[in-house]
Design an enzyme around this catalytic site. Structure first.
Site, PDB file in Angstrom:
ATOM      1  N   LEU A 119      36.013  33.742  24.473  1.00 52.48           N
ATOM      2  CA  LEU A 119      35.133  32.588  24.359  1.00 52.48           C
ATOM      3  C   LEU A 119      33.833  32.932  23.642  1.00 52.48           C
ATOM      4  CD1 LEU A 119      34.983  29.597  25.192  1.00 52.48           C
ATOM      5  CD2 LEU A 119      33.884  30.328  27.312  1.00 52.48           C
ATOM      6  N   GLY A 120      33.226  34.075  24.018  1.00 53.12           N
ATOM      7  CA  GLY A 120      32.028  34.542  23.323  1.00 53.12           C
ATOM      8  C   GLY A 120      30.719  34.104  23.942  1.00 53.12           C
ATOM      9  N   VAL A 121      30.617  34.124  25.289  1.00 52.22           N
ATOM     10  CA  VAL A 121      29.359  33.763  25.948  1.00 52.22           C
ATOM     11  C   VAL A 121      29.012  34.804  27.014  1.00 52.22           C
ATOM     12  CG1 VAL A 121      29.614  31.278  25.601  1.00 52.22           C
ATOM     13  CG2 VAL A 121      30.546  32.335  27.668  1.00 52.22           C
ATOM     14  N   HIS A 157      37.340  31.596  48.390  1.00 52.90           N
ATOM     15  CA  HIS A 157      36.893  32.987  48.497  1.00 52.90           C
ATOM     16  C   HIS A 157      37.994  33.922  48.998  1.00 52.90           C
ATOM     17  CE1 HIS A 157      35.974  31.947  52.809  1.00 52.90           C
ATOM     18  NE2 HIS A 157      36.313  33.200  52.992  1.00 52.90           N
ATOM     19  N   GLY A 207      39.328  37.000  58.155  1.00 52.44           N
ATOM     20  CA  GLY A 207      40.781  36.851  58.115  1.00 52.44           C
ATOM     21  C   GLY A 207      41.230  35.468  58.537  1.00 52.44           C
ATOM     22  N   ASN A 208      40.386  34.765  59.325  1.00 57.17           N
ATOM     23  CA  ASN A 208      40.694  33.384  59.718  1.00 57.17           C
ATOM     24  C   ASN A 208      40.456  32.396  58.580  1.00 57.17           C
ATOM     25  OD1 ASN A 208      39.903  34.117  62.985  1.00 57.17           O
ATOM     26  ND2 ASN A 208      41.595  32.731  62.552  1.00 57.17           N
ATOM     27  N   SER A 209      39.698  32.801  57.571  1.00 60.85           N
ATOM     28  CA  SER A 209      39.372  31.894  56.473  1.00 60.85           C
ATOM     29  C   SER A 209      40.631  31.315  55.846  1.00 60.85           C
ATOM     30  CB  SER A 209      38.570  32.623  55.399  1.00 60.85           C
ATOM     31  OG  SER A 209      37.258  32.862  55.830  1.00 60.85           O
ATOM     32  N   ASP A 223      34.792  25.482  48.059  1.00 56.02           N
ATOM     33  CA  ASP A 223      35.423  26.687  48.605  1.00 56.02           C
ATOM     34  C   ASP A 223      36.863  26.399  49.038  1.00 56.02           C
ATOM     35  OD1 ASP A 223      35.641  29.366  49.311  1.00 56.02           O
ATOM     36  OD2 ASP A 223      34.923  29.046  51.346  1.00 56.02           O
TER      37      ASP A 223
END
Length: 456
Positions: A340-342, A162, A278-280, A198
């Site tokens: 791709l078309g989806v 993330h 910010g620690n992530s 994640d």
């Protein structure tokens, strides 16, 4: 330290009890000299006796104090405080627990700081206004990363997915003292991602880093989260609130704590070391300076104190090692980007639970004659993996597709409902050139079918 008092009997006059009533009744006024001699002798004997008692008690007090001091001594080093500590530690042999703890943390931080980086993510976000429709705006977010190795051409950094999600550009700031601060900053590229865990790995070209900088940075030592015990030291380092690297100290508060994020439940390390935005992607360290977890501020709830979470490093290692082996990708220009078309849509937690739907993104529509249709993808399928990358959200899937050019062929894992179960299928799809009209794929318009992602 114990406090000692004399007994009530010891505080009484030394003369009390030396003469009983028998002597008082038989006193003879004609024998004062005998009485005086008896009194003198009694006083002398009593004084000697009391003196012995006092001396004995002083000796006992000294022995008790010595025993107490020895009980407070660990490996021969007395733990004291105040002036008595200064007197008892003149040779400098004793070191207080607080001083030792402080020294340990300083040593850990000094060792680990060169391994932690600050990450800045610049992306384009779609903002919907009531009277102006959807507008694209530039957005900037911050996070952290951990240097975990390098190959012949790249420095490799682990972080949370993330932190880099939707990035148009990624920049990394290293913890180094350079004459020119710009020399501590370099552009990074995505190397691999795993949205379900994640986790992500980004790469910085070694040719973009000076020799002076390389001498000041280092790779982290990855420890083991399996050996953790509740109560041991936990130190978090990261780019808290985007202000630059900072350190927080705490303990391991809980292990294997189940937490649900975006409909996926995983087990985390819980700590009371402060973990903020910010620690992530930053490091959670043990007292030896080894990485025991990757911090995730995304798990932390607002208004909650003393409860931060980190991905256990033993769970993260195999994912990170796999991502480190992937090809580093850059986004191609818009006119070279594959089609791709989806149309896809997220599957809500309620729908997953109610209908027992597996993780992935739901295909709501497939364009006739598109690469997706030619590969055998159908409306109602669930895309669970694309090019060996786990897919869990429509936004993440669309972001992933932006890294592929027309003409590339990749494998797609789909789950198709077959009666009361889902059957897994592996398909091969080749990207095509973007058509001039694809209901919004190239132009960025929203889907005519509701809250779904545009054709890709």
């Amino acid at each position: 330290m114990a406090h000692f008092r004399r007994t009530k009997a010891e505080c009484q006059s030394l003369g009390d009890g030396l003469m009983d009533d028998r002597y008082r009744k038989n006193r003879n006024q004609n024998t004062p000299l005998i009485v005086l001699l008896i009194l003198t002798l009694a006083v002398i004997v009593g004084g000697v006796s009391i003196g012995r008692k006092v001396t004995g008690r002083i000796s006992n007090l000294t022995t008790a104090r010595q025993q107490e001091t020895e009980a407070e001594t660990d490996n021969g080093e007395a733990v004291t405080d105040g002036e008595s500590a200064a007197q008892e530690t003149e040779d400098g042999a004793a070191v207080s627990t607080a001083a030792e703890s402080k020294t340990d943390v300083v040593a850990v931080v000094k060792k680990a700081m060169p391994t932690v980086v600050a990450i800045t993510n610049k992306s384009i976000q779609e903002v919907t206004y009531m009277f102006h429709g959807t507008v694209e705006m530039e957005s900037e977010s911050t996070g952290s990363g951990i240097i975990i190795g390098q190959n012949d051409t790249e420095l490799l950094i682990a972080t949370n997915y993330h932190v880099i999600e939707g990035a148009e550009t990624l920049t990394v700031c290293f913890s180094a003292e350079m004459e020119n601060e710009d020399d501590t900053i370099a552009e990074a590229m995505e190397k691999g991602r795993d949205e379900e865990y994640d986790l992500a790995v980004i790469a910085v070209r070694l040719e973009d880093l000076s020799d002076e900088l390389m001498e000041q940075i280092d790779s982290a030592v990855l420890g083991s989260s399996e050996e953790l015990v509740i109560g041991e030291t936990a130190i978090a380092i990261g780019n808290a609130l985007g202000y630059g690297q900072s350190v927080t100290l705490g303990i391991v508060s809980a292990l294997n704590r189940s937490v649900e994020i975006d409909g996926v439940t995983r087990e985390y390390i819980q700590t009371d070391a402060a973990i903020n935005a910010g620690n992530s992607g930053g490091a959670l360290l043990n007292a030896d300076g080894e990485v025991i977890g990757i911090n995730s501020a995304k798990v932390s709830a607002s208004g909650v104190e003393g409860m931060g979470y980190a991905i256990p490093i033993d769970e993260a290692k195999p994912v990170l090692y796999t991502l480190m082996e992937r090809e580093t990708r850059e986004k191609p220009d818009e006119d070279e980007r594959g089609y791709l078309g989806v149309y896809t849509q997220d599957i809500s937690t309620e729908a997953r639970t109610l209908y027992d739907i597996p993780n992935g993104v739901y295909v709501t529509y497939v364009a006739d004659g598109s690469p997706a249709a030619d590969a055998g993808i159908q409306s109602g399928d669930i895309i669970s993996s694309f090019d060996e990358v786990t897919v869990t959200s429509a936004s993440g899937f669309e972001d992933l597709l932006e890294y592929y050019s027309a003409g590339e062929t990749v494998t797609v894992e789909i789950l198709r409902a077959e009666k009361s179960t889902y059957e897994s299928k592996t398909l091969s799809v080749t990207f095509a050139q973007q058509p001039e009209e694809d209901y919004g794929g190239a132009s960025g318009n929203r889907s005519p079918f509701g809250d779904m992602k545009p054709f890709r």
